[in-house]
Scaffold this motif. Structure first.
Motif, short mmCIF file in Angstrom:
data_model
loop_
_atom_site.label_atom_id
_atom_site.label_comp_id
_atom_site.label_asym_id
_atom_site.label_seq_id
_atom_site.Cartn_x
_atom_site.Cartn_y
_atom_site.Cartn_z
N ALA A 131 14.45 -1.00 -4.85
CA ALA A 131 13.35 -1.69 -4.19
C ALA A 131 13.45 -1.51 -2.68
O ALA A 131 14.53 -1.36 -2.12
CB ALA A 131 13.38 -3.18 -4.53
N ARG A 132 12.29 -1.54 -2.03
CA ARG A 132 12.22 -1.43 -0.57
C ARG A 132 11.99 -2.81 0.03
O ARG A 132 11.13 -3.57 -0.42
CB ARG A 132 11.10 -0.48 -0.16
N ARG A 133 12.77 -3.12 1.03
CA ARG A 133 12.73 -4.44 1.66
C ARG A 133 11.40 -4.68 2.37
O ARG A 133 10.97 -3.87 3.20
CB ARG A 133 13.88 -4.56 2.65
N ASP A 134 10.75 -5.77 2.04
CA ASP A 134 9.52 -6.22 2.71
C ASP A 134 8.39 -5.20 2.66
O ASP A 134 7.52 -5.18 3.55
CB ASP A 134 9.81 -6.62 4.16
N ALA A 135 8.37 -4.35 1.64
CA ALA A 135 7.26 -3.41 1.46
C ALA A 135 5.98 -4.20 1.18
O ALA A 135 6.02 -5.27 0.58
CB ALA A 135 7.55 -2.46 0.31
N PRO A 136 4.81 -3.69 1.59
CA PRO A 136 3.55 -4.39 1.33
C PRO A 136 3.28 -4.50 -0.18
O PRO A 136 3.54 -3.57 -0.94
CB PRO A 136 2.50 -3.51 2.01
N VAL A 137 2.75 -5.65 -0.58
CA VAL A 137 2.39 -5.85 -1.99
C VAL A 137 1.19 -4.98 -2.33
O VAL A 137 0.24 -4.87 -1.54
CB VAL A 137 2.07 -7.32 -2.26
N ARG A 138 1.23 -4.38 -3.51
CA ARG A 138 0.08 -3.61 -3.98
C ARG A 138 -1.03 -4.58 -4.38
O ARG A 138 -0.84 -5.42 -5.26
CB ARG A 138 0.49 -2.76 -5.18
N PRO A 139 -2.22 -4.46 -3.77
CA PRO A 139 -3.30 -5.39 -4.13
C PRO A 139 -3.79 -5.16 -5.55
O PRO A 139 -3.71 -4.07 -6.09
CB PRO A 139 -4.41 -5.04 -3.12
N THR A 140 -4.27 -6.21 -6.17
CA THR A 140 -4.87 -6.14 -7.50
C THR A 140 -5.94 -7.20 -7.59
O THR A 140 -5.75 -8.32 -7.09
CB THR A 140 -3.82 -6.32 -8.60
N ALA A 141 -7.05 -6.87 -8.22
CA ALA A 141 -8.18 -7.79 -8.25
C ALA A 141 -7.87 -9.05 -9.05
O ALA A 141 -8.18 -10.17 -8.63
CB ALA A 141 -9.41 -7.09 -8.84
N ARG A 142 -7.25 -8.91 -10.21
CA ARG A 142 -6.99 -10.06 -11.07
C ARG A 142 -5.76 -10.84 -10.62
O ARG A 142 -5.69 -12.05 -10.77
CB ARG A 142 -6.81 -9.62 -12.51
N GLY A 143 -4.78 -10.18 -10.08
CA GLY A 143 -3.52 -10.80 -9.72
C GLY A 143 -2.43 -10.41 -10.68
O GLY A 143 -2.67 -10.22 -11.88
#
Length: 384
Positions: A131-143
């Motif tokens: 895992a990469r530290r503090d990487a941006p979350v991948r957006p998703t419409a539903r969650g």
């Protein structure tokens, strides 16, 4: 510095065999919390230990949270408010970034010192994660569905990293919870370390208190991730209607206990954890996965009270720590993992827990849970 593979194997042998003996709330608590930068944990060395790559299609990001429940005294130190450390793993946007640390040097040193072995105290900081530290979350419409993990007694949240990374790569947001004073060490952002006050007090009465305390911990974490003002900005990408709990040993017992008391939780999985506090009736889905040993009397006792979907699986050739990272790390240091190769032990846990979550949080078919599978002959289905 001691670098003998034999000495290091002895340490991991202890780590592999050690560990545990195993109506909803309204999110109205006062709390103080913040995203926590890693403390005392250098980027893992390239030549160190490593975890198997996740099997899902998404890159994985991670961050740490420090949460304080201003309304609840700590059960082990009543003069203090209850503080928790939480690791979050999640599907991330592609890109580069620093590797996430496995644990801090202080926590690693306490695990080593607890066993009294003359080995490098920072051994566990050499574990390379995926895992990469503090990487941006991948957006998703539903969650993304949320899965909260609770480790075994005396263990800290890093012990389930291999499982958490895999779930995140499959599209789950995963929260691994440290329960201070019940682990060899939990380090806070200001450098303080909570040592294991409960470790020398083990009894069935202590176990019941641990389960009840963790029930409060897990529900509080849900408060802080799903409330109006979540503790983490990335919480806007989680689906508050799809939440499950899972845990190893007493963490699994706590997950099932919380399932019966918190209406927000849809399902729970117990990985080899004795149910020290009787549960039921519970009409929600429950997965029980046990190591190869005589049937747990508490599972026999409470099985009838699990009135919803349920499965009881036994992994032939496994041990109590097979559901954690420890066999994988031990094998890399020359330790015999037993009847099942170390990476396969983790793979079985990954596959069956993911199947359970896919079925009950995503409504997907999960043939692995319908009966014995040729691909996993080690997994035996318990029949009532």
């Amino acid at each position: 510095m001691f670098t003998s593979s034999r000495v290091l194997a002895v340490l991991l042998a202890v780590l592999v065999s050690g560990g545990a003996v195993a109506a909803g709330r309204q999110p109205a608590r006062a709390a103080t919390d913040r995203v926590a930068a890693p403390v005392g944990a250098p980027t893992p060395a390239p030549a160190g230990l490593s975890l198997p790559a996740p099997t899902g299609r998404y890159p994985v990001g991670t961050t740490w949270l420090h949460l304080t429940d201003d309304d609840r005294p700590d059960p082990w130190r009543p003069e203090r408010r209850r503080e928790l450390m939480v690791s979050l793993w999640y599907p991330a946007l592609p890109g580069s970034g620093p590797a996430a640390p496995y644990t801090t040097a202080a926590v690693s040193a306490r695990i080593v010192a607890a066993e009294g072995l003359p080995v490098p105290p920072d051994l566990l900081t050499t574990v390379r994660t995926n895992a990469r530290r503090d990487a941006p979350v991948r957006p998703t419409a539903r969650g993304w569905p949320l899965v909260v993990l609770s480790p075994g007694f005396s263990l800290s949240r890093e012990s389930l990293t291999g499982l958490a990374e895999d779930l995140a790569s499959r599209g789950y947001l995963v929260a691994g919870v440290d329960h201070p004073y019940e682990a060899r060490g939990v380090q806070f952002p200001d450098g303080r370390v909570a040592d294991c006050l409960a470790c020398d007090k083990w009894s069935d009465g202590t176990a019941a208190a641990v389960v009840e305390g963790r029930r409060a911990d897990l529900s509080f974490v849900l408060d802080r991730l799903t409330g109006r003002r979540p503790a983490w900005p990335g919480a806007r990408f989680l689906d508050r209607g799809r939440i499950a709990l899972a845990g190893h040993s007493i963490g699994g017992a706590s997950a099932v206990r919380t399932l019966g008391t918190d209406a927000r939780v849809a399902a729970a999985a117990d990985l080899d954890g004795t149910l020290f506090v009787p549960v039921g009736p519970i009409a929600k889905p429950v997965l029980l996965v046990g190591s190869q040993r005589p049937d747990d009397p508490s599972w026999v006792r409470d099985l009838a009270g699990l009135t919803g979907w349920k499965r009881w699986l036994t992994v032939t050739g496994s041990g109590h720590m097979s559901f954690t990272d420890r066999p994988v790390l031990g094998a890399q240091l020359g330790l015999d993992p037993g009847a099942i190769p170390a990476d396969r032990q983790l793979l079985i846990t990954r596959e069956y827990l993911a199947a359970f979550l896919d079925r009950h949080l995503r409504g997907r078919p999960a043939p692995l849970l319908d009966g014995p599978a040729a691909a996993y002959p080690e997994v035996v289905f318990h029949t009532d």
